[in-house]
Design a protein around this motif. Sequence first.
Motif, PDB file in Angstrom:
ATOM      1  N   THR A  33      43.527  36.839  49.040  1.00 55.92           N
ATOM      2  CA  THR A  33      45.028  36.676  48.648  1.00 55.92           C
ATOM      3  C   THR A  33      44.514  37.437  46.987  1.00 55.92           C
ATOM      4  OG1 THR A  33      43.533  35.405  47.477  1.00 55.92           O
ATOM      5  CG2 THR A  33      44.819  34.637  49.395  1.00 55.92           C
ATOM      6  N   LYS A  34      45.884  38.028  47.177  1.00 52.73           N
ATOM      7  CA  LYS A  34      46.702  38.809  45.671  1.00 52.73           C
ATOM      8  C   LYS A  34      46.922  37.849  44.979  1.00 52.73           C
ATOM      9  CE  LYS A  34      46.923  42.912  47.309  1.00 52.73           C
ATOM     10  NZ  LYS A  34      45.441  43.881  47.167  1.00 52.73           N
ATOM     11  N   ASP A  35      46.603  37.810  43.443  1.00 58.17           N
ATOM     12  CA  ASP A  35      47.108  36.652  42.083  1.00 58.17           C
ATOM     13  C   ASP A  35      46.763  37.609  41.144  1.00 58.17           C
ATOM     14  OD1 ASP A  35      48.529  34.734  40.940  1.00 58.17           O
ATOM     15  OD2 ASP A  35      46.828  33.004  42.189  1.00 58.17           O
ATOM     16  N   GLN A  36      47.475  36.454  40.124  1.00 63.51           N
ATOM     17  CA  GLN A  36      47.733  37.263  38.538  1.00 63.51           C
ATOM     18  C   GLN A  36      47.501  35.854  37.922  1.00 63.51           C
ATOM     19  OE1 GLN A  36      51.424  39.573  38.030  1.00 63.51           O
ATOM     20  NE2 GLN A  36      51.954  38.453  36.966  1.00 63.51           N
ATOM     21  N   VAL A  37      46.382  36.148  36.562  1.00 60.61           N
ATOM     22  CA  VAL A  37      46.715  35.608  35.440  1.00 60.61           C
ATOM     23  C   VAL A  37      46.952  35.615  34.093  1.00 60.61           C
ATOM     24  CG1 VAL A  37      43.899  35.515  35.862  1.00 60.61           C
ATOM     25  CG2 VAL A  37      45.422  33.084  34.770  1.00 60.61           C
ATOM     26  N   THR A  38      47.157  34.997  33.208  1.00 59.59           N
ATOM     27  CA  THR A  38      47.263  35.610  31.785  1.00 59.59           C
ATOM     28  C   THR A  38      46.697  35.007  31.311  1.00 59.59           C
ATOM     29  OG1 THR A  38      49.988  35.633  31.586  1.00 59.59           O
ATOM     30  CG2 THR A  38      48.836  35.206  29.570  1.00 59.59           C
ATOM     31  N   ILE A  39      45.436  35.574  31.037  1.00 60.35           N
ATOM     32  CA  ILE A  39      44.311  35.566  29.737  1.00 60.35           C
ATOM     33  C   ILE A  39      44.672  36.145  28.680  1.00 60.35           C
ATOM     34  CG2 ILE A  39      42.057  35.747  30.258  1.00 60.35           C
ATOM     35  CD1 ILE A  39      42.212  36.162  32.913  1.00 60.35           C
ATOM     36  N   VAL A  44      46.677  39.463  33.925  1.00 59.52           N
ATOM     37  CA  VAL A  44      45.265  40.444  34.769  1.00 59.52           C
ATOM     38  C   VAL A  44      45.725  40.290  36.852  1.00 59.52           C
ATOM     39  CG1 VAL A  44      42.617  40.134  35.345  1.00 59.52           C
ATOM     40  CG2 VAL A  44      43.962  39.504  32.445  1.00 59.52           C
ATOM     41  N   PRO A  45      45.924  41.207  36.842  1.00 61.59           N
ATOM     42  CA  PRO A  45      46.100  41.263  38.741  1.00 61.59           C
ATOM     43  C   PRO A  45      44.613  40.763  39.066  1.00 61.59           C
ATOM     44  CG  PRO A  45      46.472  43.502  37.454  1.00 61.59           C
ATOM     45  CD  PRO A  45      46.090  42.097  36.295  1.00 61.59           C
ATOM     46  N   TYR A  46      43.908  40.298  40.338  1.00 63.81           N
ATOM     47  CA  TYR A  46      43.443  39.467  41.091  1.00 63.81           C
ATOM     48  C   TYR A  46      43.001  39.856  42.541  1.00 63.81           C
ATOM     49  CZ  TYR A  46      43.361  34.957  40.782  1.00 63.81           C
ATOM     50  OH  TYR A  46      44.272  34.315  40.415  1.00 63.81           O
ATOM     51  N   THR A  47      42.518  40.213  43.160  1.00 67.09           N
ATOM     52  CA  THR A  47      42.316  39.959  44.468  1.00 67.09           C
ATOM     53  C   THR A  47      41.127  38.811  44.576  1.00 67.09           C
ATOM     54  OG1 THR A  47      40.442  41.424  44.939  1.00 67.09           O
ATOM     55  CG2 THR A  47      42.658  42.285  45.308  1.00 67.09           C
ATOM     56  N   ALA A  48      41.233  37.741  45.176  1.00 65.37           N
ATOM     57  CA  ALA A  48      40.295  36.205  45.945  1.00 65.37           C
ATOM     58  C   ALA A  48      40.178  36.526  46.911  1.00 65.37           C
ATOM     59  CB  ALA A  48      40.861  35.522  45.344  1.00 65.37           C
ATOM     60  N   THR A  49      38.582  36.616  46.682  1.00 67.93           N
ATOM     61  CA  THR A  49      38.227  37.400  48.733  1.00 67.93           C
ATOM     62  C   THR A  49      37.394  35.644  48.582  1.00 67.93           C
ATOM     63  OG1 THR A  49      38.359  39.410  48.166  1.00 67.93           O
ATOM     64  CG2 THR A  49      36.895  38.526  50.146  1.00 67.93           C
ATOM     65  N   LEU A 101      36.022  26.523  39.059  1.00 73.25           N
ATOM     66  CA  LEU A 101      37.194  25.881  38.817  1.00 73.25           C
ATOM     67  C   LEU A 101      37.325  24.881  37.281  1.00 73.25           C
ATOM     68  CD1 LEU A 101      39.291  24.339  42.230  1.00 73.25           C
ATOM     69  CD2 LEU A 101      39.726  26.054  40.869  1.00 73.25           C
ATOM     70  N   GLY A 102      36.512  25.320  36.635  1.00 76.62           N
ATOM     71  CA  GLY A 102      35.916  24.205  35.506  1.00 76.62           C
ATOM     72  C   GLY A 102      36.186  25.746  33.877  1.00 76.62           C
ATOM     73  N   TYR A 103      35.446  26.142  34.430  1.00 77.65           N
ATOM     74  CA  TYR A 103      34.886  26.686  33.979  1.00 77.65           C
ATOM     75  C   TYR A 103      35.369  28.272  33.505  1.00 77.65           C
ATOM     76  CZ  TYR A 103      31.091  28.286  30.231  1.00 77.65           C
ATOM     77  OH  TYR A 103      30.654  29.064  28.722  1.00 77.65           O
ATOM     78  N   THR A 104      34.955  29.346  34.579  1.00 74.85           N
ATOM     79  CA  THR A 104      35.198  30.827  34.155  1.00 74.85           C
ATOM     80  C   THR A 104      36.348  31.606  35.078  1.00 74.85           C
ATOM     81  OG1 THR A 104      33.351  31.499  35.503  1.00 74.85           O
ATOM     82  CG2 THR A 104      33.069  31.246  33.564  1.00 74.85           C
ATOM     83  N   GLY A 105      36.256  30.642  36.326  1.00 73.35           N
ATOM     84  CA  GLY A 105      37.249  31.526  37.115  1.00 73.35           C
ATOM     85  C   GLY A 105      39.276  31.344  36.738  1.00 73.35           C
ATOM     86  N   PRO A 106      39.866  32.170  37.407  1.00 71.08           N
ATOM     87  CA  PRO A 106      41.143  32.466  36.739  1.00 71.08           C
ATOM     88  C   PRO A 106      41.956  30.873  37.504  1.00 71.08           C
ATOM     89  CG  PRO A 106      40.607  33.186  38.785  1.00 71.08           C
ATOM     90  CD  PRO A 106      39.781  32.935  38.905  1.00 71.08           C
ATOM     91  N   PRO A 127      43.796  30.278  30.863  1.00 68.80           N
ATOM     92  CA  PRO A 127      43.743  31.170  30.597  1.00 68.80           C
ATOM     93  C   PRO A 127      42.667  31.732  29.384  1.00 68.80           C
ATOM     94  CG  PRO A 127      44.675  29.243  29.276  1.00 68.80           C
ATOM     95  CD  PRO A 127      44.217  29.051  30.727  1.00 68.80           C
ATOM     96  N   GLN A 128      41.584  31.057  29.559  1.00 68.90           N
ATOM     97  CA  GLN A 128      40.596  31.268  29.162  1.00 68.90           C
ATOM     98  C   GLN A 128      39.077  31.966  29.838  1.00 68.90           C
ATOM     99  OE1 GLN A 128      40.795  30.982  25.607  1.00 68.90           O
ATOM    100  NE2 GLN A 128      42.590  29.718  25.971  1.00 68.90           N
ATOM    101  N   SER A 129      39.757  32.459  31.032  1.00 68.40           N
ATOM    102  CA  SER A 129      39.108  32.890  31.758  1.00 68.40           C
ATOM    103  C   SER A 129      37.962  34.057  31.710  1.00 68.40           C
ATOM    104  CB  SER A 129      40.016  33.181  33.388  1.00 68.40           C
ATOM    105  OG  SER A 129      38.295  33.998  34.576  1.00 68.40           O
ATOM    106  N   ILE A 130      36.738  34.762  31.938  1.00 63.16           N
ATOM    107  CA  ILE A 130      36.810  35.410  31.514  1.00 63.16           C
ATOM    108  C   ILE A 130      36.617  36.748  32.674  1.00 63.16           C
ATOM    109  CG2 ILE A 130      34.408  34.743  30.997  1.00 63.16           C
ATOM    110  CD1 ILE A 130      32.857  35.224  33.072  1.00 63.16           C
ATOM    111  N   LEU A 131      37.511  36.666  33.733  1.00 62.53           N
ATOM    112  CA  LEU A 131      38.206  37.501  35.363  1.00 62.53           C
ATOM    113  C   LEU A 131      38.562  38.644  34.090  1.00 62.53           C
ATOM    114  CD1 LEU A 131      37.607  38.436  37.333  1.00 62.53           C
ATOM    115  CD2 LEU A 131      40.144  37.197  37.616  1.00 62.53           C
TER     116      LEU A 131
END
Length: 506
Positions: A33-39, A44-49, A101-106, A127-131
């Motif tokens: 899937t495709k998504d985006q997050v503001t960090i 930041v656009p991204y794909t999730a597999t 879902l707690g720390y580094t993910g989008p 908004p703190q994800s390292i992605l």
Amino acid sequence: MKHSISLFLMCFVACTVAFAQNRTLKLDADVTTKDQVTIKGKVVPYTATAGNQPVWDENGRPIASLFYVYYERSDVTDRASRPLFISFNGGPGAASCWMHLGYTGPKRVLVDDEGYPVQPYGFKDNPQSILDVADIVYVEPVNTGFSRAINDSIPKSKFFGVTADIKYLGEWIATFVGRKNRWPSPKYLIGESYGTTRVSGLALELQNVHWMYLNGVILVSPTGLGLERGGPVAAGNVLPYFAATAWYHKKLPQDLQSKDLNAILPEVEQFTVNELIPALARGGFLDPAKKKQLGAKVARYSGLSEKVVMENNLAIPTSYFWKELLRDKGYNVGRLDSRYLGIDRQTAGERPDYAAENTSWQHTFTPAINTYLREHLKYKTDLKYYIAGQTRPWDREGLNADNTGENLRQAMAQNPYLNVMIQSGYFDGATDYFNAKYNMWHIDPSGKMKDRLSWKGYRSGHMMYLRQEDLVTSNDDIRQFIIKTTPKSGQPAKYTEAPTNTASGK
């Protein structure tokens, strides 16, 4: 004829998997899937597999299927210089949902600013994800998440042991990196709790078996890593954690309680190393007057009474501390995060009835991860998502003995690029912060690599990232670690001069 035989074998494997699990297990499939997050204020656009990749035995036969979720920033053209983080949780038997879902993910679970559950359950952008600075894959070992052995005839010994776990996961990582064309990328392992045992062992396994060299290993709330610390050291090392927890619950004497946490802990640490541990080493031959004097100090720093301290010969079991500290108020404190309070059937007793923090966390994460994977990432399955506890018994004997601290030291010695960062919560009573510092001091007893080892502390517990303030700081610490461990263009991985032992003991 050959085609018919192959088709028959494929059908046989598929039927075996479905029968053994009584639900369909995917061996090698994914959905993207495709998504985006503001960090940090930037989109930041991204794909999730979300997918499955097999584990094969030594004869090339599939014996398990591991579930993973892989995030790639989609507006990056130079994947060779972009870091790849390979993330594990612990247990053993804990699913990857905690750091996912707690720390580094989008995306991040819905909790309040201190990390407690709120309703309605769910997730939101992180908004703190390292992605923004690294791609990430969250891996589920066998019997965590949606990962399973293909049938019940596969020996658990293939998976459920310190060394067995490292061996098959090393193979899996090497295959994943090849499939995703990430061999040129700077690579990092990050693990939490038992995941620190796992990634410490994997650092050497990947290097010596798969010729995969890492830039960094991050140990979140680390275990003991097989480093020797029995007897007086084990008994004494927990006192700084006791002091931090007592400070949080306002159980210290006023002169200490009025100070900031970071102002009192160095004093407690020095007392622990210089006075308490040497005294405990003398056992029953410790001078009675000295014992009484030290008992008063242990009581002062732990928030417990002198009577309790002396009855326990200066060495308070952690389970008793969790029960005793707030006994007068009718509560116990949490094991993995002692900010959390629990209520027992009776005030008497030597240990809490349950882990208050763990039930709170499962309360938050179980509905969120099931909704996120099935609805948001479109991964459809009837398998139960194993959030914890399905990997017993876990072998820690013989060939599965824990030597992972030494594994990590060897990997660092052989790879001058490799750095290690440790992250700890002050209120974690299971993998306490001072024992994490002890790890740092003893991973490399020569002191020759101490500049490549660092420790960071946070005012929360085992999952420090659940507290909003620490979520920001801990992710920023990872960003700084990436910068530190990214060599300059053309900088060789070599030692430039003979090392000297400059360890100061600090």
